[in-house]
Structure formats: C-alpha cells, structure tokens
Design a protein around this motif. Sequence first.
Motif, PDB file in Angstrom:
ATOM      1  N   TRP A 161       0.801  -1.221   0.000  1.00  0.00           N
ATOM      2  CA  TRP A 161       0.000   0.000   0.000  1.00  0.00           C
ATOM      3  C   TRP A 161       0.834   1.272   0.000  1.00  0.00           C
ATOM      4  N   TYR A 162       2.050   1.210   0.516  1.00  0.00           N
ATOM      5  CA  TYR A 162       2.903   2.379   0.665  1.00  0.00           C
ATOM      6  C   TYR A 162       3.553   2.795  -0.642  1.00  0.00           C
ATOM      7  N   ASN A 164       1.858   1.539  -3.974  1.00  0.00           N
ATOM      8  CA  ASN A 164       0.952   1.239  -5.089  1.00  0.00           C
ATOM      9  C   ASN A 164      -0.207   2.223  -5.167  1.00  0.00           C
ATOM     10  N   LYS A 165      -0.041   3.376  -4.493  1.00  0.00           N
ATOM     11  CA  LYS A 165      -1.014   4.477  -4.504  1.00  0.00           C
ATOM     12  C   LYS A 165      -2.316   4.142  -3.787  1.00  0.00           C
ATOM     13  N   GLU A 166      -2.301   3.095  -2.967  1.00  0.00           N
ATOM     14  CA  GLU A 166      -3.491   2.802  -2.162  1.00  0.00           C
ATOM     15  C   GLU A 166      -3.672   3.843  -1.062  1.00  0.00           C
ATOM     16  N   LYS A 168      -2.709   7.869   0.120  1.00  0.00           N
ATOM     17  CA  LYS A 168      -2.348   9.153  -0.498  1.00  0.00           C
ATOM     18  C   LYS A 168      -1.898  10.126   0.590  1.00  0.00           C
ATOM     19  N   PRO A 169      -0.666  10.653   0.446  1.00  0.00           N
ATOM     20  CA  PRO A 169       0.310  10.283  -0.585  1.00  0.00           C
ATOM     21  C   PRO A 169       1.059   9.017  -0.192  1.00  0.00           C
ATOM     22  N   ASP A 170       1.487   8.265  -1.190  1.00  0.00           N
ATOM     23  CA  ASP A 170       2.391   7.156  -0.903  1.00  0.00           C
ATOM     24  C   ASP A 170       3.826   7.652  -1.066  1.00  0.00           C
ATOM     25  N   ASN A 172       5.605   7.568  -3.629  1.00  0.00           N
ATOM     26  CA  ASN A 172       5.796   8.054  -5.001  1.00  0.00           C
ATOM     27  C   ASN A 172       6.858   7.250  -5.744  1.00  0.00           C
ATOM     28  N   LEU A 174       6.116   4.724  -7.983  1.00  0.00           N
ATOM     29  CA  LEU A 174       5.694   4.432  -9.360  1.00  0.00           C
ATOM     30  C   LEU A 174       6.156   5.511 -10.328  1.00  0.00           C
ATOM     31  N   GLN A 175       6.172   6.751  -9.899  1.00  0.00           N
ATOM     32  CA  GLN A 175       6.633   7.829 -10.780  1.00  0.00           C
ATOM     33  C   GLN A 175       8.083   7.624 -11.183  1.00  0.00           C
ATOM     34  N   ASP A 469       9.570  11.652  -0.490  1.00  0.00           N
ATOM     35  CA  ASP A 469       8.933  11.561  -1.800  1.00  0.00           C
ATOM     36  C   ASP A 469       9.975  11.128  -2.821  1.00  0.00           C
TER      37      ASP A 469
END
Length: 599
Positions: A161-162, A164-166, A168-170, A172, A174-175, A469
């Motif tokens: 969850w931390y 995979n954007k489950e 907000k904010p995670d 980041n 994936l970016q 981030d």
Amino acid sequence: MAPGAGRALVPTRRFGRGRGLRRPRPAPAPAAMRPALTALWLRLAVAVALAFGGPLATRRASARAPIYVSSWAVRVSQGYQEAERLARKFGFLNLGQIFPDGQYFHLRHRGVVQQSLTPHWGHRLRLKKDPKVQWFEQQTLRRRVKRSLAVPTDPWFSKQWYMNKEVKPDLNILQVWSQGLTGQGVVVSVLDDGIEKDHPDLWANYDPLASYDFNDYDPDPQPRYTPSDENRHGTRCAGEVAAIANNGFCGAGVAFNARIGGVRMLDGTITDVIEAQSLSLQPQHIHIYSASWGPEDDGRTVDGPGILTREAFRRGVTKGRGGLGTLFIWASGNGGLHYDNCNCDGYTNSIHTLSVGSTTQQGRVPWYSEACASTLTTTYSSGVATDPQIVTTDLHHQCTNKHTGTSASAPLAAGIIALALEANPFLTWRDMQHLVVRASRPAQLQAEDWRTNGVGRQVSHHYGYGLLDAGLLVDMARTWVPTRPQKKCTVNVLHNPTPILPLMHVGNNVSACAGSHNYIRSLEHVQVQLSLSYSRRGDLEISLTSPMGTRSTLVAIRDAVPLHAAALWDGGGHDIAAPGPPGDQQRVCAAGHRGAVPG
C-alpha cells in the motif's frame, strides 16, 4: 514481527542469532549404424522445423524486419526550389522542410504502397543518380512505447500500500519506475543477522561481494535457522530494498534491480571490531549500508559507536565510493513505549548517518516511535495491530506482510536513495542529506510539534522534515549542484553554575569562525558535546536554540522510566555504576541533523 524484535531486541549488549540426479548416458551406437541414425535424426529435425517452426519463425522474422513506408527524407544543397524540382521530376509530393535551414525535405510518393517489407529500388536508383541529391533515406516504421511502467505483476504488490497508490500520498515510487529507474548499478548491503541469499525473490539480485559473515568469519551470510526464526530480520529488510519484480512471487522491492548483499553481524558476540568491520566492508563496491539496529531502546541506555566504529564512519564518508562518501541509512529506534529518545543513540545522531523515522498508514506517530533532533526523514511502517504493515521476503523462501517498526522504514529509504543514485551516481553523502531534506514533506503526518524553522521549512522531532517523496528526490538529484567541501567550526563554552537551576539558559555569540579559513557559509550540522553532573538525568531536558529561533530538543525528560545504576553509561558504552563522584555523570552528543539548511 513485533517492532521491538527488529531493533530493540538485538544481540549481546543489545541482546545479542541438496543436489540433483543426472540421467545416465545411453551406450554409443555401433559404428555401422551411425550414418543411418544420423540421417534419421536430420529428417526428423527438418520435419519438426517445418511443422512447428515455419509459420512462427516467419512471423518473428517479420516483426524484426524493417517496414518501409511511402516517404523519403532527402537532403539537397539548393533549398526549397531544388526540392520542388526533384519532386515534380520523380512524381513526389513535397511535404516541406524538416529543419529550418532548408536542406532536409520530406517527400512522399502516392504511387508507392504505404507499407512494404522491401525498399522501392526504382526510386532509390533515381535519387542516387541525381547530382543535386546529397543524401536520402526511405523511411521505416519505428516502434516506440510510452515509458509508463506497468504495475508489477507480483501477486503481493496489491498489498504494498505504501507504493501502489493505495494510500495518499504514498512514497511516489511508481513515478520513478515510470522513468526507467529501478536501482540498476547500485549496490546495497544490509547489516543485520544475515540474508537468505537463495530466496526466490532475492537470489537474482544477490551480490556476494557485498556480503560477509562477521559472526563466523566466512563469506556466507546465510542466517542461522532456529525454531523461533529469530534471525529473519536481515532477510526481511533486504526484500524491501531489492525483491525481484515481475517474477510471479511475493512483492517487489523499491529498487528491484539493485544489487543486494547481507552482512551477518548481529547473531553472536558484538564488539567494536565487528561493527567497524561490517561498516567498512567493500567501501568502493557498496554504495549504501542499511542498518536497523542500535543500543537497547529501553529508555535508560545512552550508548553509541566505539572508537573503531566512529573511525569506520569517518573513513566511509571521506574515502568510500571513490571519495564521494558511503551512505549509512539508519533506523531511528523503537523505544517509544519506554519514552526512549534517539538523541541518546550515538548511531542515529551521528552526522555521518541518515536517520529515518516511521509513520502509520493514517499518518500518525506510531506507538514505538522515538522523537529526536537527529531524524531527517520518514517512511511508512506499522501502527497498531489492526493497521497494515510492510510486505517483504521472509525466511524459508516465504513472504510476509508483517514487517514492522523503524526497522522496516530504513530499508524503504535505502531503496529510494538507491533510485536517486541511479539517476545521479555522483552525489556525495552530504548532497544526499541536502536532497532528502528538500524531498521530505509534512504531507498528512500528524504531530503536535510541527514547527517552521528559520528558513521556512516545517520540521518535527517525530518525523524530521516529513514523508520522503521518491519522485521529488530523483527529480532534484538529476540537476543537483554539488556542495562545497565541508568545513568545521568549533566553539568552546564554559559555564559553572552552582547548583543547576530549574531553568537555565547558556548563551553564546557564535561568529561561525569568521575571518578564518574554516568560516562557515551555510550550516549543515550542529554537534553539541555537553558534560555535566546531575543527580538524576531523567529529569533533564536540554535544548538548542538557533539565532533564528529554531529550537531542537537534544535530551527530553524521561521521568516515566526508573533509572537503575547498572544502566548508567558515559556515552561510550562504559558502565559507570562503580563508586565515583555523586550524581549521574554523562556525556551527551546530539547531532543537529536538521541543519542541512540554516535556521
């Protein structure tokens, strides 16, 4: 695993650990039969190729072969008019210049099929013979894809969850992955109780050069297996950093293409020598050392690295990574239940380490969290029993979603920093601290002590500068201008009050060594070495206030914890319970890590 099991319950002074079968070869055929057998084999091979390989092989070859389209790029020396003449002469349509200089033009021929596996030889010959044509090329289709990384297919990634954007904010992550950064070329070593190097989610990234067993002094860091699986900690931390992605097993590490090593050093007798050797392993090969351990988090212990370990830190930051400096990532501690304070931990408050705290999924201070001035940044971890925890690798080739405490936060930060190093391998250890400060945001983190420092940055003793981030860290890392060489300014203050008053202020006009060669232009770290004698140190609160009004608590009141003589330390790990001067003699060394900017 309970938070205390990872970081508080560490060894000694911190409580401190098949082969396959081969099929026999058949006997060789008699010499007279060999030609016939060979001929039979060749016929069978051809038949198989025609039956199964023909159409498939053709399709694969076609996918790789260039596909020619009905347009040409042509260079002429005399500009637009020459391109128009050429187009009319050979039946092309002039679509205009490619570059503003008027030499390259885009031509299309309506009489040529839009896509072909072969170039148009007739137009090729015509263009080649024309003396005004300097260069030409029939265009081919180019396959290009958007670099947006697909979400990892690992079955447990949905539980991470931390990142995979489950939430907000995670963090980041994936970016950063979408930019093609996955930790490639970066080496991380986990200093702990070993690493299961043959784990199916670790083996492909395992780096033997970044590994060693300093408990048994051999190159194999495989953990010692016990009925209670007490030596699972290092394997769990390693998976957070570099668990393999898209292999259909468990989850994915933050830097899933980084090389991962393990140092077994917590499963046996721990000495200053062992700590120093662990922190000095392959300093030109290992970029990042991740440590989720320290002195006991019992609210009584004041302890730190010995002489050799301090020297290992110094050598690491001055000589490691070719002089750029080793990166030491440290968990801040799990002693919150005992009102422990990570200022009393000489590893986390060293200016040479990058100390990492925790927050829950809801952005609350975890029950095990320690507050101190040395924490720089925060990542996610567990909260109460019903809160989600961290997914990672586990002993016996298993996975777990029960990794907890600041032990889990530090490896997440190590993985994020590995991504930043891939983006810019030339960052120094001080550069990285500057970047982490700037890439940490208060976000939704809840605490009563958020304050704005002298340069406008929000800071908390629980979270440092906030949630790290990864996307912001990597973006800034790409364009970061290196810091100037480090300078040190030392100021001595002598104050002899008799007795110590309930509220005492010791002020000093610090000139930052103005006029000397070591003049401080901008402040990164403040180290306070304080020697005092007092009857009960749990009653003491010591704070440092900057000229711009930023107040850092160096020692907090720990009245809830009884002080026992056997727990008295002088800061170097020496028991001072023996008879001596009255009162609790101690040396407090607190690093104002939250420097990194003036204020």
